[in-house]
Design a protein around this motif. Structure first.
Motif, PDB file in Angstrom:
ATOM      1  N   TYR A  35     -58.913  56.566 -36.905  1.00 53.09           N
ATOM      2  CA  TYR A  35     -57.974  57.677 -36.733  1.00 53.09           C
ATOM      3  C   TYR A  35     -58.775  58.927 -36.396  1.00 53.09           C
ATOM      4  O   TYR A  35     -59.926  59.069 -36.807  1.00 53.09           O
ATOM      5  CB  TYR A  35     -57.132  57.884 -38.004  1.00 53.09           C
ATOM      6  CG  TYR A  35     -56.026  56.868 -38.104  1.00 53.09           C
ATOM      7  CD1 TYR A  35     -54.826  57.072 -37.432  1.00 53.09           C
ATOM      8  CD2 TYR A  35     -56.201  55.695 -38.830  1.00 53.09           C
ATOM      9  CE1 TYR A  35     -53.816  56.128 -37.491  1.00 53.09           C
ATOM     10  CE2 TYR A  35     -55.190  54.746 -38.889  1.00 53.09           C
ATOM     11  CZ  TYR A  35     -53.996  54.969 -38.219  1.00 53.09           C
ATOM     12  OH  TYR A  35     -53.011  54.036 -38.275  1.00 53.09           O
ATOM     13  N   ASP A  36     -58.141  59.822 -35.647  1.00 57.24           N
ATOM     14  CA  ASP A  36     -58.839  61.012 -35.174  1.00 57.24           C
ATOM     15  C   ASP A  36     -58.891  62.066 -36.282  1.00 57.24           C
ATOM     16  O   ASP A  36     -58.087  62.988 -36.330  1.00 57.24           O
ATOM     17  CB  ASP A  36     -58.098  61.553 -33.943  1.00 57.24           C
ATOM     18  CG  ASP A  36     -58.761  62.792 -33.383  1.00 57.24           C
ATOM     19  OD1 ASP A  36     -59.963  62.989 -33.661  1.00 57.24           O
ATOM     20  OD2 ASP A  36     -58.086  63.567 -32.695  1.00 57.24           O
ATOM     21  N   ILE A  37     -59.823  61.858 -37.207  1.00 52.56           N
ATOM     22  CA  ILE A  37     -59.990  62.797 -38.314  1.00 52.56           C
ATOM     23  C   ILE A  37     -61.436  63.275 -38.297  1.00 52.56           C
ATOM     24  O   ILE A  37     -62.358  62.468 -38.321  1.00 52.56           O
ATOM     25  CB  ILE A  37     -59.651  62.106 -39.653  1.00 52.56           C
ATOM     26  CG1 ILE A  37     -58.127  61.981 -39.743  1.00 52.56           C
ATOM     27  CG2 ILE A  37     -60.212  62.880 -40.839  1.00 52.56           C
ATOM     28  CD1 ILE A  37     -57.635  61.418 -41.032  1.00 52.56           C
ATOM     29  N   LEU A  38     -61.635  64.574 -38.217  1.00 52.08           N
ATOM     30  CA  LEU A  38     -63.001  65.098 -38.111  1.00 52.08           C
ATOM     31  C   LEU A  38     -63.761  64.972 -39.423  1.00 52.08           C
ATOM     32  O   LEU A  38     -64.920  64.607 -39.449  1.00 52.08           O
ATOM     33  CB  LEU A  38     -62.973  66.566 -37.697  1.00 52.08           C
ATOM     34  CG  LEU A  38     -62.658  66.866 -36.240  1.00 52.08           C
ATOM     35  CD1 LEU A  38     -62.539  68.364 -36.040  1.00 52.08           C
ATOM     36  CD2 LEU A  38     -63.743  66.300 -35.333  1.00 52.08           C
ATOM     37  N   ALA A  39     -63.106  65.324 -40.540  1.00 56.56           N
ATOM     38  CA  ALA A  39     -63.758  65.334 -41.854  1.00 56.56           C
ATOM     39  C   ALA A  39     -65.108  66.052 -41.776  1.00 56.56           C
ATOM     40  O   ALA A  39     -66.127  65.566 -42.252  1.00 56.56           O
ATOM     41  CB  ALA A  39     -63.920  63.923 -42.404  1.00 56.56           C
ATOM     42  N   THR A  40     -65.078  67.220 -41.165  1.00 50.40           N
ATOM     43  CA  THR A  40     -66.298  68.000 -40.943  1.00 50.40           C
ATOM     44  C   THR A  40     -67.127  68.174 -42.212  1.00 50.40           C
ATOM     45  O   THR A  40     -68.342  68.079 -42.186  1.00 50.40           O
ATOM     46  CB  THR A  40     -65.924  69.405 -40.420  1.00 50.40           C
ATOM     47  OG1 THR A  40     -64.975  69.241 -39.377  1.00 50.40           O
ATOM     48  CG2 THR A  40     -67.123  70.153 -39.894  1.00 50.40           C
ATOM     49  N   CYS A  41     -66.451  68.422 -43.328  1.00 47.70           N
ATOM     50  CA  CYS A  41     -67.201  68.751 -44.551  1.00 47.70           C
ATOM     51  C   CYS A  41     -67.634  67.505 -45.307  1.00 47.70           C
ATOM     52  O   CYS A  41     -68.331  67.607 -46.316  1.00 47.70           O
ATOM     53  CB  CYS A  41     -66.393  69.668 -45.444  1.00 47.70           C
ATOM     54  SG  CYS A  41     -65.083  68.849 -46.363  1.00 47.70           S
ATOM     55  N   CYS A  47     -62.831  71.628 -45.457  1.00 50.65           N
ATOM     56  CA  CYS A  47     -62.475  71.908 -44.070  1.00 50.65           C
ATOM     57  C   CYS A  47     -61.011  71.615 -43.777  1.00 50.65           C
ATOM     58  O   CYS A  47     -60.473  72.114 -42.804  1.00 50.65           O
ATOM     59  CB  CYS A  47     -63.373  71.115 -43.121  1.00 50.65           C
ATOM     60  SG  CYS A  47     -63.083  69.337 -43.152  1.00 50.65           S
ATOM     61  N   ALA A  48     -60.386  70.794 -44.600  1.00 50.47           N
ATOM     62  CA  ALA A  48     -58.962  70.466 -44.448  1.00 50.47           C
ATOM     63  C   ALA A  48     -58.632  69.721 -43.161  1.00 50.47           C
ATOM     64  O   ALA A  48     -57.471  69.632 -42.785  1.00 50.47           O
ATOM     65  CB  ALA A  48     -58.100  71.715 -44.594  1.00 50.47           C
TER      66      ALA A  48
ATOM     67  N   GLN B  41     -74.980  75.278 -46.725  1.00 51.50           N
ATOM     68  CA  GLN B  41     -73.952  74.788 -47.666  1.00 51.50           C
ATOM     69  C   GLN B  41     -74.453  74.781 -49.102  1.00 51.50           C
ATOM     70  O   GLN B  41     -73.704  75.030 -50.036  1.00 51.50           O
ATOM     71  CB  GLN B  41     -73.609  73.334 -47.356  1.00 51.50           C
ATOM     72  CG  GLN B  41     -72.766  73.086 -46.153  1.00 51.50           C
ATOM     73  CD  GLN B  41     -72.560  71.588 -45.991  1.00 51.50           C
ATOM     74  OE1 GLN B  41     -71.993  70.941 -46.847  1.00 51.50           O
ATOM     75  NE2 GLN B  41     -73.034  71.039 -44.885  1.00 51.50           N
ATOM     76  N   LEU B 118     -72.330  72.278 -40.743  1.00 54.05           N
ATOM     77  CA  LEU B 118     -70.893  72.218 -40.475  1.00 54.05           C
ATOM     78  C   LEU B 118     -70.494  73.109 -39.303  1.00 54.05           C
ATOM     79  O   LEU B 118     -69.376  73.034 -38.824  1.00 54.05           O
ATOM     80  CB  LEU B 118     -70.113  72.711 -41.694  1.00 54.05           C
ATOM     81  CG  LEU B 118     -70.126  71.883 -42.967  1.00 54.05           C
ATOM     82  CD1 LEU B 118     -69.370  72.625 -44.062  1.00 54.05           C
ATOM     83  CD2 LEU B 118     -69.482  70.544 -42.721  1.00 54.05           C
ATOM     84  N   ARG B 124     -58.987  80.579 -39.709  1.00 55.60           N
ATOM     85  CA  ARG B 124     -58.033  79.524 -39.376  1.00 55.60           C
ATOM     86  C   ARG B 124     -56.813  80.186 -38.728  1.00 55.60           C
ATOM     87  O   ARG B 124     -56.283  81.158 -39.267  1.00 55.60           O
ATOM     88  CB  ARG B 124     -57.641  78.813 -40.670  1.00 55.60           C
ATOM     89  CG  ARG B 124     -57.001  77.497 -40.481  1.00 55.60           C
ATOM     90  CD  ARG B 124     -56.784  76.798 -41.810  1.00 55.60           C
ATOM     91  NE  ARG B 124     -57.947  76.015 -42.221  1.00 55.60           N
ATOM     92  CZ  ARG B 124     -58.618  76.192 -43.348  1.00 55.60           C
ATOM     93  NH1 ARG B 124     -58.278  77.135 -44.180  1.00 55.60           N
ATOM     94  NH2 ARG B 124     -59.647  75.434 -43.654  1.00 55.60           N
ATOM     95  N   SER B 249     -62.404  78.166 -41.532  1.00 50.67           N
ATOM     96  CA  SER B 249     -62.561  76.743 -41.277  1.00 50.67           C
ATOM     97  C   SER B 249     -63.854  76.546 -40.480  1.00 50.67           C
ATOM     98  O   SER B 249     -64.143  77.336 -39.585  1.00 50.67           O
ATOM     99  CB  SER B 249     -61.342  76.289 -40.484  1.00 50.67           C
ATOM    100  OG  SER B 249     -61.582  75.072 -39.868  1.00 50.67           O
ATOM    101  N   PRO B 250     -64.666  75.536 -40.817  1.00 52.25           N
ATOM    102  CA  PRO B 250     -65.929  75.390 -40.089  1.00 52.25           C
ATOM    103  C   PRO B 250     -65.706  74.943 -38.647  1.00 52.25           C
ATOM    104  O   PRO B 250     -65.032  73.961 -38.403  1.00 52.25           O
ATOM    105  CB  PRO B 250     -66.676  74.319 -40.888  1.00 52.25           C
ATOM    106  CG  PRO B 250     -65.666  73.646 -41.747  1.00 52.25           C
ATOM    107  CD  PRO B 250     -64.461  74.525 -41.847  1.00 52.25           C
ATOM    108  N   LYS B 264     -66.759  64.570 -30.532  1.00 51.13           N
ATOM    109  CA  LYS B 264     -65.928  65.250 -31.552  1.00 51.13           C
ATOM    110  C   LYS B 264     -66.726  66.384 -32.161  1.00 51.13           C
ATOM    111  O   LYS B 264     -67.421  66.222 -32.833  1.00 51.13           O
ATOM    112  CB  LYS B 264     -65.590  64.274 -32.685  1.00 51.13           C
ATOM    113  CG  LYS B 264     -64.680  63.143 -32.296  1.00 51.13           C
ATOM    114  CD  LYS B 264     -64.408  62.263 -33.511  1.00 51.13           C
ATOM    115  CE  LYS B 264     -63.447  61.158 -33.172  1.00 51.13           C
ATOM    116  NZ  LYS B 264     -63.322  60.197 -34.241  1.00 51.13           N
ATOM    117  N   LYS B 295     -74.770  61.458 -42.669  1.00 52.13           N
ATOM    118  CA  LYS B 295     -74.894  62.883 -42.990  1.00 52.13           C
ATOM    119  C   LYS B 295     -75.522  63.027 -44.361  1.00 52.13           C
ATOM    120  O   LYS B 295     -74.843  63.215 -45.363  1.00 52.13           O
ATOM    121  CB  LYS B 295     -73.516  63.546 -42.965  1.00 52.13           C
ATOM    122  CG  LYS B 295     -72.973  63.808 -41.579  1.00 52.13           C
ATOM    123  CD  LYS B 295     -71.732  64.678 -41.697  1.00 52.13           C
ATOM    124  CE  LYS B 295     -71.082  64.917 -40.345  1.00 52.13           C
ATOM    125  NZ  LYS B 295     -69.946  65.838 -40.476  1.00 52.13           N
TER     126      LYS B 295
END
Lengths: 105, 334
Positions: A35-41, A47-48, B41, B118, B124, B249-250, B264, B295
């Motif tokens: 699924y296209d979820i970044l999950a950056t953090c 990051c939500a 971080q 990040l 946002r 938001s990062p 991405k 990571k």
């Protein structure tokens, strides 16, 4: 194994079978299922980008903690059904639940 | 203009350790970070959290690791520009690069290393029609100079601490402050929330709860904000300014415009030396991606070591690199 239903951002619906014994978060499961979820953090409620709406079964989930609530409070498009999937540990109680992946902010 | 061998964007653990690996090869470094302190971080988000997967430390708290890294790189006297964001990279005729920040800092370097983690934290933006169109014409995402709002009609949206704080602060400055919040309670500091309710009761601000901003209107500049209540009909508020305060938001920021291959929001690298598709630009740590990427701080350290080996040829084009162990040669301070 449990079964959940996931609706992606295009409204497409699919069923997922997930093992319960791997100590995974829903975010990790969704990422693994492409699924296209970044999950950056990386899963620290920061990051939500893993925001989901719980369409069925919300009452069985562990209530959101302070950090998750603070983050949800900040999201322009969050509502009463909103959760951060990185904060949801997969367990047997989640069998049959339905999630919708929220829009990327 | 600052002149150095390697300019490192990001002063988190991986950026800091890159100074050490570069230093062993006699390459000088200058670090730039958007945050006002080093550590990324680790210092900003979880300074007191224990980390368990740093080799040699069964447990170390995040801030302590940053302190140790700073001590470790001290012999190499890195330069620091903190609290500034890197904006542009320009290539010179000889291939070297000039990096410029939003704070007028310019760094001339042979190699640029992006250790951006990040990314940088940016406001946002809510999904509201014409929001972008009115940016700078009434819409702002932060209050830089409160005087801008003197005797103006200001609409704030959000329920966090910054929305509450600015509603209180601007109440004495603006002609009218309206705070719009989706919920009917606030998660911010109880004292602050109480103060907002008091101001609303006294008629010093307008508080519109359980409502969302749904649209903006105006000719040249913003004139009207439309607010949709959960039950009620649409309300149109006259407004000179609209400030949505929905946290940070990062985001990758300006790096996204440097012509680097991306997957991405992450920078694609060659795992031989963690170089990007653009010559002399490397990416290490959480900001890069490659098959098998993990990571982990640990992996970022490894990437820093290989990057330094690769970067050497640009800093010392006439020299042959010979690998030396610190156990044999120590740390060659400069």
């Amino acid at each position: 194994m449990i079964k959940i239903t996931v609706e992606n951002r295009n409204g497409e619906i699919a069923a997922l079978e997930i093992p319960c014994n791997l100590n995974l978060s829903l975010m990790e499961v969704l990422k693994a299922a492409d699924y296209d979820i970044l999950a950056t953090c990386g899963g620290i409620a920061l990051c939500a980008t893993c925001h989901v709406k719980v369409l069925k079964g919300a009452e069985t989930l562990t209530p959101a903690g302070d950090q998750e609530l603070d983050m949800l409070e900040m999201l322009p498009d969050a509502g009463p059904l909103s959760r951060l999937s990185c904060q949801l540990r997969i367990n047997e109680e989640m069998d049959g639940m339905v999630f919708r992946i929220a829009n990327q902010d | 203009m600052i002149t150095t061998d390697i300019c490192i964007v990001g002063a988190g653990p991986v950026g800091l350790f890159a100074v050490f690996e570069a230093g062993l090869l006699k390459m000088r470094c200058h670090l730039i970070d958007v945050l006002p302190q080093v550590g990324g971080q680790l210092s900003e988000i979880y300074p007191q959290k224990p980390i368990y997967d740093i080799p040699g430390y069964p447990e170390i708290n995040a801030q302590e690791l940053v302190t140790r890294l700073m001590e470790q790189i001290k012999p190499f006297h890195p330069g620091f520009t903190l609290g500034e964001r890197v904006e542009t990279v320009d290539r010179q005729d000889d291939g070297s690069l000039i990096v410029k920040t939003n704070g007028q800092t310019a760094v001339s370097c042979q190699v640029l290393v992006i250790a951006g983690g990040l990314g940088c934290f940016e406001p946002r933006k809510p999904d509201i029609d014409r929001l972008i169109e009115f940016e700078g014409k009434g819409v702002a995402y932060m209050v830089k100079d409160p005087e801008t709002f003197r005797n103006r009609q200001v609409v704030l949206a959000g329920g966090g601490d910054s929305a509450l704080d600015w509603a209180i602060y601007l109440a004495n400055i603006a002609a009218r402050v309206t705070l719009i919040h989706r919920g009917n309670t606030f998660r911010g500091t109880p004292d602050t929330a109480e103060k907002v309710f008091e101001l609303a009761k006294a008629g010093d601000i307008d508080l519109i709860l359980q409502s969302n901003v749904t649209g903006l209107d105006g000719r040249e500049n913003l004139e009207v904000v439309s607010v949709q209540g959960q039950q009620q009909a649409l309300t149109l508020l006259p407004a000179d300014h609209f400030i949505p305060l929905f946290g940070l938001s990062p985001k990758l920021g300006p790096i996204a415009n440097w012509g680097l291959n991306m997957d991405k929001s992450a920078i694609e690298v060659n795992t031989t030396d963690f170089s990007t598709n653009v010559a002399r630009i490397y990416a290490i740590g959480d900001i890069n991606t490659y098959p098998g990427k993990l990571k982990l701080i640990l992996c970022g350290f490894h990437e820093a070591a290989l990057m330094a080996q690769g970067a050497f040829k640009y800093v010392y084009p006439d020299q042959k690199l010979s690998f030396k162990y610190t156990t044999v040669y120590g740390v060659p301070e400069f």
